[in-house]
Design a protein around this motif. Structure first.
Motif, PDB file in Angstrom:
ATOM      1  N   TYR A 186      10.590   6.885   8.696  1.00 24.65           N
ATOM      2  CA  TYR A 186       9.280   7.316   7.794  1.00 24.65           C
ATOM      3  C   TYR A 186       9.485   7.211   6.406  1.00 24.65           C
ATOM      4  O   TYR A 186       8.832   6.624   5.595  1.00 24.65           O
ATOM      5  CB  TYR A 186       8.981   8.766   8.183  1.00 24.65           C
ATOM      6  N   VAL A 189       9.435   3.396   5.425  1.00 25.76           N
ATOM      7  CA  VAL A 189       8.217   2.668   5.495  1.00 25.76           C
ATOM      8  C   VAL A 189       7.397   3.143   4.619  1.00 25.76           C
ATOM      9  O   VAL A 189       6.485   2.498   3.768  1.00 25.76           O
ATOM     10  CB  VAL A 189       7.870   2.840   6.936  1.00 25.76           C
ATOM     11  N   ALA A 190       7.175   4.632   4.284  1.00 29.89           N
ATOM     12  CA  ALA A 190       6.331   5.026   3.550  1.00 29.89           C
ATOM     13  C   ALA A 190       6.748   4.989   1.957  1.00 29.89           C
ATOM     14  O   ALA A 190       5.710   4.544   1.315  1.00 29.89           O
ATOM     15  CB  ALA A 190       6.376   6.647   3.665  1.00 29.89           C
ATOM     16  N   THR A 192       8.228   1.955   0.928  1.00 25.56           N
ATOM     17  CA  THR A 192       7.682   0.736   0.883  1.00 25.56           C
ATOM     18  C   THR A 192       6.183   0.668   0.502  1.00 25.56           C
ATOM     19  O   THR A 192       5.655  -0.096  -0.507  1.00 25.56           O
ATOM     20  CB  THR A 192       8.056  -0.034   1.930  1.00 25.56           C
ATOM     21  N   LEU A 193       5.421   1.215   1.478  1.00 25.69           N
ATOM     22  CA  LEU A 193       3.978   1.213   1.218  1.00 25.69           C
ATOM     23  C   LEU A 193       3.525   1.735  -0.302  1.00 25.69           C
ATOM     24  O   LEU A 193       2.684   1.077  -0.733  1.00 25.69           O
ATOM     25  CB  LEU A 193       3.208   1.874   2.436  1.00 25.69           C
ATOM     26  N   ILE A 194       3.952   2.888  -0.403  1.00 25.54           N
ATOM     27  CA  ILE A 194       3.731   3.259  -1.704  1.00 25.54           C
ATOM     28  C   ILE A 194       4.066   2.442  -2.986  1.00 25.54           C
ATOM     29  O   ILE A 194       3.264   2.173  -3.859  1.00 25.54           O
ATOM     30  CB  ILE A 194       4.192   4.798  -1.873  1.00 25.54           C
ATOM     31  N   LEU A 196       4.188  -0.824  -2.568  1.00 26.49           N
ATOM     32  CA  LEU A 196       3.252  -2.014  -2.681  1.00 26.49           C
ATOM     33  C   LEU A 196       1.804  -1.432  -3.132  1.00 26.49           C
ATOM     34  O   LEU A 196       1.227  -2.341  -3.700  1.00 26.49           O
ATOM     35  CB  LEU A 196       2.969  -2.379  -1.016  1.00 26.49           C
ATOM     36  N   VAL A 197       1.443  -0.370  -2.741  1.00 33.39           N
ATOM     37  CA  VAL A 197       0.167   0.366  -3.239  1.00 33.39           C
ATOM     38  C   VAL A 197       0.193   0.240  -4.763  1.00 33.39           C
ATOM     39  O   VAL A 197      -0.971   0.036  -5.094  1.00 33.39           O
ATOM     40  CB  VAL A 197      -0.236   1.575  -2.474  1.00 33.39           C
ATOM     41  N   ALA A 240      10.455   3.118  -3.326  1.00 34.71           N
ATOM     42  CA  ALA A 240       9.292   3.040  -3.838  1.00 34.71           C
ATOM     43  C   ALA A 240       9.363   2.667  -5.216  1.00 34.71           C
ATOM     44  O   ALA A 240       8.290   1.398  -5.509  1.00 34.71           O
ATOM     45  CB  ALA A 240       8.276   4.445  -3.969  1.00 34.71           C
ATOM     46  N   SER A 244       7.996  -1.429  -6.259  1.00 33.68           N
ATOM     47  CA  SER A 244       7.027  -1.628  -7.345  1.00 33.68           C
ATOM     48  C   SER A 244       7.827  -2.253  -8.467  1.00 33.68           C
ATOM     49  O   SER A 244       7.099  -2.994  -8.861  1.00 33.68           O
ATOM     50  CB  SER A 244       6.618  -0.058  -7.764  1.00 33.68           C
TER      51      SER A 244
END
Length: 534
Positions: A186, A189-190, A192-194, A196-197, A240, A244
């Motif tokens: 978690y 993945v979370a 990485t998504l943050i 990328l967002v 994160a 970024s």
């Protein structure tokens, strides 16, 4: 008392900068010199204990350092080396955690296994700052440096997640290994998504501001925004920040030239200052660490420290050679039957480059003082001591011998890469200058332009076209003289110096305002910077 305390706090960056500056002049690896200086200063009578604040390190120091490293890293090179970087930043960290935890649990009487695993997770992630600074100076192949940098970018996330799981088990929070695996998945993945967002909107904001200072100020806020956002949802702030930073660094070419100039200089200063302070603080941790274990047997402590250091180093070599050679022997890779064997010298260099740093110490100081039942955390002082001795031993033993190892193994490959880079640059400069001349011809054909202006621009483009090819000759012609590009740079620098002296003299004579002087000197500085060769 408050003034005295403030002066001591000021003394830390002052001493750090002085030692780092001396190290740069003497070509000594600055991290090693700073750690040694911190150790020596810690013995000076009257120097207070500078106990490392883990939150200060993890929330203030780490985000900008990680972001800057990711910003300046090549996304393409990291992607091309995804497999070895993942094996080191995830697989090796978990393997080291288990190896160190298990062996130390067996060697130290009465040390619970969960507590030993806490130690393993703490010392698992290497800090590649010292290793990379030596590697680049001694000319290690670019791929080796890329792998070391990539490992250092991502291994902290794995180690800190493993550390939290081990601490939860040691304090009786009821975590299982399955819970730990789910938590790690978690967080990764979370995080990485943050990253990328946050990356795309921050990039769009920066490119639309049209103000170099504000654009770079956004870049300063970005790592903290990524880290705190991820940590707020219990994701990996480290990942994160790195994701970024990689995204924004990859798209930095779309920013205006002045923004890139300011950003490049700014991050070099920030990283230099923060790294200098961090490595000095490592050395200054000696007194509080020794005080914590002063009631224990020193021969036993020395033996346990030696074991922890040895297992940390050996585990890295075991993992490196196992994941490189076993798949080939078992026929699980494409190298089988081609006579291609991994470069053992590169493996030895990467193995010996596993120096630990401030993240390990920050994690050790973050160990809670009590368990969930209110009892003292078992052997917290011992874990802190073994962390410090492992960090110190890797920095001094491995760090001081790392340059000699590279020379003995003749593992450098930068000369060949430098020649290849120069050839590639020459080809690219030729193509780019040809495109510029073609565009100039199109504009000259469609507009009525001053012939002198057109010829001057054409000459500048042709000069740039030839400069990289001339560099293949090492800056000289067969007769021993300078190539035209070197002559041009030398003469233009002399001309710029004369212009600069004239502007300053006119300012001193009150014929030119300081505001005007600053503007014209900035233009001269930009042109002189363009003449510099890295």
């Amino acid at each position: 008392m408050e003034t005295t305390h403030a002066l001591w706090l000021l003394a830390v960056p002052v001493v750090a900068l002085a030692v780092a500056a001396l190290a740069r002049r003497t070509r000594i690896a600055a991290p090693l010199a700073l750690v040694i200086a911190g150790l020596l200063v810690s013995f000076v009578p009257g120097v207070p204990n500078f106990e490392l604040n883990p939150e200060f390190v993890l929330f203030v120091f780490m985000p900008p350092l990680l972001f800057s490293a990711a910003w300046q890293s090549s996304y393409v090179n990291l992607r091309d080396n995804f497999r070895p970087i993942t094996l080191l930043s995830v697989g090796l960290v978990l393997f080291t955690t288990l190896a160190v935890g298990w062996v130390v649990h067996l060697v130290v009487p009465g040390l619970p296994l969960p507590v030993a695993l806490v130690l393993g997770a703490i010392v698992a992630p290497p800090d590649a700052v010292a290793a990379v600074s030596v590697a680049q100076r001694l000319g290690l192949p670019r791929r080796t440096v890329t792998i070391l940098v990539g490992e250092s970018l991502f291994n902290d996330a794995t180690a800190l997640t493993a550390f939290r799981v081990a601490v939860a088990a040691a304090t009786g929070a009821g975590f299982t290994w399955l819970d730990g695996a789910g938590r790690f998945g978690y967080a990764a993945v979370a995080g990485t998504l943050i990253g990328l967002v946050l990356g795309p909107p921050l990039h769009r904001l920066r490119t639309r501001l049209n103000d170099p200072l504000v654009e770079n100020a956004v870049a300063v806020v970005a790592p903290y925004a990524a880290y705190l956002t991820a940590e707020a949802v219990h994701a990996s702030g480290v990942i994160a920040v790195v994701v970024s930073g990689l995204y924004l660094g990859h798209r930095f070419t779309e920013s205006p030239a002045i923004t890139r100039l300011i950003g490049h200089s700014f991050w070099k200063i920030v990283v230099f200052l923060l790294e200098s302070v961090v490595f000095l603080l490592i050395g200054l941790q000696l007194p509080p660490v020794l005080d914590a274990v002063s009631q224990r047997s020193w021969p036993s402590l020395a033996w346990w420290a030696l074991v922890a250091f040895a297992v940390t180093v050996v585990a890295r070599f075991v993992w490196l050679f196992a994941v490189s050679y076993f798949p080939i022997k078992l026929g699980l890779t494409r190298n089988r039957g081609k006579g291609e064997e991994p470069d053992w010298r590169a493996h030895v260099v990467v193995g010996w480059a596993g120096m630990r740093g401030v993240v390990s110490l920050a994690a050790a100081f973050a160990i809670p003082f009590t368990t969930r039942s209110g009892a003292p955390f078992p052997d917290r002082d011992l874990v802190l001591f073994l962390t410090f001795t492992t960090v110190l031993a890797t920095l001094l033993v491995q760090g001081l011998t790392f340059p000699a190892l590279i020379r003995v193994l003749r593992a450098g490959g930068a000369d060949r890469e430098s020649y290849t880079d120069t050839v590639a640059e020459a080809g690219a400069q030729h193509a780019a200058a040809s495109a510029a001349i073609s565009r100039l011809d199109e504009l000259a054909a469609s507009e009525e332009l001053d012939e002198n202006v057109v010829e001057r621009l054409r000459h500048m483009a042709e000069h740039r076209q030839l400069r990289a090819w001339e560099r293949l000759g090492g800056g000289t012609v067969p007769g021993g003289g300078e190539v035209p590009s070197a002559t041009y740079r030398r003469l233009r620098r002399e001309m710029l110096a004369a212009e600069r002296a004239t502007f300053i003299r006119m300012r001193d004579e009150r014929r030119l305002d300081d505001a005007v002087l600053a503007r014209v000197l900035h233009e001269l500085d930009l042109e002189e910077a363009a003449l510099q060769r890295d």
